[in-house]
Design a protein around this motif. Structure first.
Motif, PDB file in Angstrom:
ATOM      1  N   GLY A 162     -16.894  24.635  -1.662  1.00  0.00           N
ATOM      2  CA  GLY A 162     -17.600  24.009  -2.765  1.00  0.00           C
ATOM      3  C   GLY A 162     -18.495  22.864  -2.359  1.00  0.00           C
ATOM      4  N   SER A 163     -18.422  22.465  -1.088  1.00  0.00           N
ATOM      5  CA  SER A 163     -19.271  21.373  -0.620  1.00  0.00           C
ATOM      6  C   SER A 163     -20.631  21.907  -0.185  1.00  0.00           C
ATOM      7  N   ALA A 164     -21.526  20.996   0.159  1.00  0.00           N
ATOM      8  CA  ALA A 164     -22.910  21.377   0.433  1.00  0.00           C
ATOM      9  C   ALA A 164     -23.062  22.317   1.616  1.00  0.00           C
ATOM     10  N   HIS A 165     -22.155  22.237   2.583  1.00  0.00           N
ATOM     11  CA  HIS A 165     -22.285  23.076   3.772  1.00  0.00           C
ATOM     12  C   HIS A 165     -21.159  24.085   3.898  1.00  0.00           C
ATOM     13  N   SER A 166     -20.538  24.405   2.766  1.00  0.00           N
ATOM     14  CA  SER A 166     -19.557  25.483   2.753  1.00  0.00           C
ATOM     15  C   SER A 166     -20.287  26.819   2.783  1.00  0.00           C
ATOM     16  N   SER A 167     -19.535  27.894   2.836  1.00  0.00           N
ATOM     17  CA  SER A 167     -20.149  29.218   2.891  1.00  0.00           C
ATOM     18  C   SER A 167     -20.565  29.674   1.496  1.00  0.00           C
ATOM     19  N   ALA A 168     -21.757  30.239   1.383  1.00  0.00           N
ATOM     20  CA  ALA A 168     -22.215  30.765   0.089  1.00  0.00           C
ATOM     21  C   ALA A 168     -21.325  31.902  -0.392  1.00  0.00           C
ATOM     22  N   ALA A 169     -20.631  32.551   0.538  1.00  0.00           N
ATOM     23  CA  ALA A 169     -19.754  33.658   0.162  1.00  0.00           C
ATOM     24  C   ALA A 169     -18.575  33.188  -0.692  1.00  0.00           C
ATOM     25  N   ASP A 170     -18.290  31.880  -0.666  1.00  0.00           N
ATOM     26  CA  ASP A 170     -17.208  31.319  -1.480  1.00  0.00           C
ATOM     27  C   ASP A 170     -17.651  30.979  -2.898  1.00  0.00           C
ATOM     28  N   TRP A 171     -18.919  31.230  -3.192  1.00  0.00           N
ATOM     29  CA  TRP A 171     -19.487  30.910  -4.493  1.00  0.00           C
ATOM     30  C   TRP A 171     -19.677  32.175  -5.313  1.00  0.00           C
TER      31      TRP A 171
END
Length: 216
Positions: A162-171
């Motif tokens: 959920g942070s700015a540099h997390s993986s987009a796949a988690d969204w």
């Protein structure tokens, strides 16, 4: 749309370009109702800056990385906006209940003096969340992943989910109100799409459209 002169008058061209596709003042967000856009209340910001929110840490655009971000997205640094392909989509981002403003000047390159000196076919002019596709050639497709790469976020490099540099796949992504499967980066942007990118619980109302300004 009236395009700006090409280089050698590059600085004047890109500065005028910051005003956007309409007659709106530079860096002025478009007006939309809260019912259609979670980020509708974003305020005006200076070039290369994002509005501060509870979820904004790490989400700010870094102007010095502009040219590298454009190239990493597989796009060219142009001297002016293109006119062969011209349409707009809209992006909202919500991280664990916190709206994350989409900053102005995504897709711009900046010189050492901090002044804009180039632009890509995929860019933003203000913090309204409107994504401009203004390409010099027709027929290419543009993705949400390219916007995120130019912005420099959701690259999976570090950070908690959920942070700015997390993986987009988690969204989770929604396009025009419809939940999407797969990696949000793969979403193709189409004219007048309303894209909602969410980490955590989605909002009670998923926007199915966005009120674009006249002429968009």
């Amino acid at each position: 749309m009236k395009t700006t002169p090409a280089f050698p008058a590059a600085l004047a061209a890109i500065t005028l370009c910051l005003a956007g596709c309409s007659a709106a003042a530079p860096n002025t967000p478009a007006t939309a109702s809260a019912a259609t856009s979670p980020s509708a209340s974003a305020s005006t910001t200076a070039p290369g800056e994002a509005q501060a929110t509870g979820a904004s840490s790490g989400w700010q655009l870094v102007p010095a990385n502009g040219a590298a971000g454009i190239k990493a997205a597989g796009l060219q640094v142009l001297s002016e906006e293109g006119s062969a392909e011209h349409y707009h989509a809209h992006l909202d981002v919500i991280s664990d209940g916190h709206p994350v403003p989409v900053p102005a000047d995504i897709g711009f390159s900046f010189g050492a003096d901090g002044q804009p000196n180039g632009i890509s076919a995929l860019h933003t002019h203000d913090p309204s969340g409107i994504i401009h596709i203004e390409a010099p050639t027709a027929g290419a497709t543009y993705t949400l992943g390219q916007v995120l790469t130019e912005w420099g976020v959701l690259d999976g490099s570090e950070g908690a989910p959920g942070s700015a540099h997390s993986s987009a796949a988690d969204w989770q992504a929604y396009v025009n109100g419809a939940k999407q499967s797969g990696n949000p980066r793969d979403i193709t942007l189409k004219a007048h799409d309303e894209v909602l990118l969410v980490h955590g619980a989605p909002p009670a109302t998923i926007p199915s459209s966005y009120s674009f300004p006249d002429g968009y």
